[in-house]
Design a protein around this motif. Structure first.
Motif, short mmCIF file in Angstrom:
data_model
loop_
_atom_site.label_atom_id
_atom_site.label_comp_id
_atom_site.label_asym_id
_atom_site.label_seq_id
_atom_site.Cartn_x
_atom_site.Cartn_y
_atom_site.Cartn_z
N ASP A 67 -11.68 1.06 17.04
CA ASP A 67 -11.20 0.03 16.12
C ASP A 67 -11.37 0.47 14.67
OD1 ASP A 67 -11.26 -3.03 17.68
OD2 ASP A 67 -12.03 -1.27 18.70
N SER A 68 -12.55 0.94 14.34
CA SER A 68 -12.83 1.33 12.97
C SER A 68 -11.99 2.53 12.55
CB SER A 68 -14.31 1.66 12.80
OG SER A 68 -15.08 0.50 13.00
N GLY A 69 -11.76 3.45 13.48
CA GLY A 69 -10.93 4.62 13.17
C GLY A 69 -9.51 4.21 12.82
N ILE A 70 -8.96 3.27 13.58
CA ILE A 70 -7.61 2.79 13.29
C ILE A 70 -7.58 2.03 11.97
CG2 ILE A 70 -5.73 1.29 14.07
CD1 ILE A 70 -6.58 1.99 16.96
N LEU A 71 -8.62 1.24 11.72
CA LEU A 71 -8.69 0.51 10.45
C LEU A 71 -8.78 1.48 9.27
CD1 LEU A 71 -8.78 -2.19 8.98
CD2 LEU A 71 -11.26 -2.25 9.38
N ALA A 72 -9.57 2.53 9.41
CA ALA A 72 -9.67 3.53 8.33
C ALA A 72 -8.33 4.22 8.11
CB ALA A 72 -10.75 4.56 8.66
N ALA A 73 -7.63 4.57 9.19
CA ALA A 73 -6.33 5.21 9.06
C ALA A 73 -5.33 4.27 8.38
CB ALA A 73 -5.80 5.63 10.42
N THR A 74 -5.43 2.99 8.71
CA THR A 74 -4.54 2.01 8.09
C THR A 74 -4.81 1.91 6.59
OG1 THR A 74 -4.44 0.78 10.16
CG2 THR A 74 -3.83 -0.42 8.16
N GLN A 75 -6.10 1.88 6.23
CA GLN A 75 -6.45 1.84 4.80
C GLN A 75 -5.95 3.10 4.08
OE1 GLN A 75 -7.51 -0.50 3.01
NE2 GLN A 75 -8.48 -1.94 4.38
N THR A 76 -6.10 4.25 4.72
CA THR A 76 -5.62 5.51 4.13
C THR A 76 -4.11 5.46 3.93
OG1 THR A 76 -7.43 6.78 5.11
CG2 THR A 76 -5.47 8.01 4.46
N ASN A 77 -3.40 5.00 4.96
CA ASN A 77 -1.94 4.91 4.85
C ASN A 77 -1.51 3.97 3.72
OD1 ASN A 77 -1.66 6.69 6.98
ND2 ASN A 77 -1.37 5.09 8.50
N LEU A 78 -2.19 2.84 3.61
CA LEU A 78 -1.90 1.93 2.50
C LEU A 78 -2.20 2.60 1.16
CD1 LEU A 78 -3.19 -1.45 3.98
CD2 LEU A 78 -0.83 -0.93 3.30
N GLY A 79 -3.29 3.37 1.11
CA GLY A 79 -3.60 4.11 -0.11
C GLY A 79 -2.49 5.07 -0.50
N HIS A 80 -1.93 5.77 0.49
CA HIS A 80 -0.81 6.68 0.22
C HIS A 80 0.39 5.92 -0.35
CE1 HIS A 80 -3.10 9.77 2.07
NE2 HIS A 80 -2.66 9.64 3.31
N ILE A 81 0.67 4.77 0.24
CA ILE A 81 1.81 3.97 -0.24
C ILE A 81 1.58 3.52 -1.67
CG2 ILE A 81 2.96 1.71 0.03
CD1 ILE A 81 2.83 2.21 3.07
N TRP A 82 0.39 2.99 -1.94
CA TRP A 82 0.09 2.53 -3.30
C TRP A 82 0.10 3.69 -4.30
CZ3 TRP A 82 1.39 -2.07 -3.29
CH2 TRP A 82 0.94 -3.01 -2.37
N ARG A 83 -0.44 4.84 -3.89
CA ARG A 83 -0.47 6.01 -4.80
C ARG A 83 0.94 6.46 -5.14
NH1 ARG A 83 0.03 11.20 -3.97
NH2 ARG A 83 -0.32 11.07 -1.74
N THR A 84 1.79 6.60 -4.11
CA THR A 84 3.14 7.10 -4.37
C THR A 84 3.99 6.09 -5.14
OG1 THR A 84 3.90 6.39 -2.18
CG2 THR A 84 3.17 8.67 -2.39
N SER A 85 3.61 4.81 -5.08
CA SER A 85 4.36 3.81 -5.85
C SER A 85 3.75 3.60 -7.24
CB SER A 85 4.42 2.48 -5.09
OG SER A 85 3.14 1.91 -4.98
N GLY A 86 2.69 4.32 -7.55
CA GLY A 86 2.09 4.25 -8.89
C GLY A 86 1.07 3.15 -9.07
N ASN A 87 0.72 2.44 -8.01
CA ASN A 87 -0.29 1.39 -8.12
C ASN A 87 -1.66 2.01 -7.83
OD1 ASN A 87 -1.96 -0.84 -7.93
ND2 ASN A 87 -0.44 -2.10 -6.87
N TRP A 88 -2.20 2.65 -8.85
CA TRP A 88 -3.41 3.45 -8.68
C TRP A 88 -4.65 2.60 -8.39
CZ3 TRP A 88 -1.82 6.77 -13.45
CH2 TRP A 88 -0.87 7.70 -13.04
N VAL A 89 -4.71 1.40 -8.92
CA VAL A 89 -5.86 0.53 -8.66
C VAL A 89 -5.90 0.17 -7.17
CG1 VAL A 89 -6.88 -1.73 -9.15
CG2 VAL A 89 -5.97 -0.34 -11.02
N ALA A 90 -4.75 -0.25 -6.63
CA ALA A 90 -4.70 -0.60 -5.21
C ALA A 90 -4.93 0.63 -4.34
CB ALA A 90 -3.35 -1.24 -4.87
N ALA A 91 -4.40 1.79 -4.77
CA ALA A 91 -4.60 3.02 -4.01
C ALA A 91 -6.08 3.38 -3.93
CB ALA A 91 -3.82 4.17 -4.64
#
Length: 173
Positions: A67-91
């Motif tokens: 469960d935690s591994g999937i949650l961490a991967a989900t957080q990482t994926n969201l970080g990638h999305i926020w980073r590539t969209s320029g939302n550095w705080v959310a990333a």
């Protein structure tokens, strides 16, 4: 897992809990497909749905490996999305949430080097973010922490060539 007569026997999980885990993993897979196709909005929605499901599960809160591994991967994926969209705080917030989970998994499951590698990758993700933000000092610190973690893995698991190869790749950058 329980052990009976020297054989490890998985304790059954309740059907609802298993179904929720499968649903969350499916949302992550769908999110990855959307992201690969360039549809970051649909990807973000899928990752957020997976995150919502996982945060309701007591196993994720209790640091259960899967469960935690999937949650961490989900957080990482969201970080990638926020980073590539320029939302550095959310990333940064997403990357740090993933890093916190990976650090806990590394502590709770020291016999599983995949968690330590994911923890190292979380340092690298932050390093990339900080470099893109123009914060060289924090980027160097994060990348340095990633390299130290991978070097430790190479020492702990000398038979795994991938760790040594990763160190060489890092030093070639």
């Amino acid at each position: 897992m329980a052990e009976r007569c020297g054989v490890r026997v998985a304790r059954p999980r309740p059907i609802k809990a298993t179904a929720l885990l499968i649903a969350a993993a499916t949302y992550v897979a769908v999110g990855n497909l959307h992201y690969t196709r360039g549809d970051v909005v649909a990807a973000r929605h899928a990752f957020e749905k997976a995150q919502e499901i996982l945060q309701q599960r007591p196993d994720a809160a209790a640091g259960h490996d899967e469960d935690s591994g999937i949650l961490a991967a989900t957080q990482t994926n969201l970080g990638h999305i926020w980073r590539t969209s320029g939302n550095w705080v959310a990333a940064e917030k997403s990357y740090r949430a993933a890093q916190e989970i990976q650090q806990q998994l590394t502590r709770d499951h020291p016999q599983n080097p995949d968690h330590a590698m994911d923890f190292a990758a979380s340092h690298n993700d932050l390093g990339v973010l900080f470099r893109e933000m123009g914060d060289a000092a924090r980027a160097i610190e994060s990348h340095g922490a990633a390299i130290l973690a991978i070097e430790q893995l190479a020492r702990d698991y000398p038979e795994v060539k991938d760790y040594r190869n990763e160190i060489a790749r890092c030093h070639d950058l």
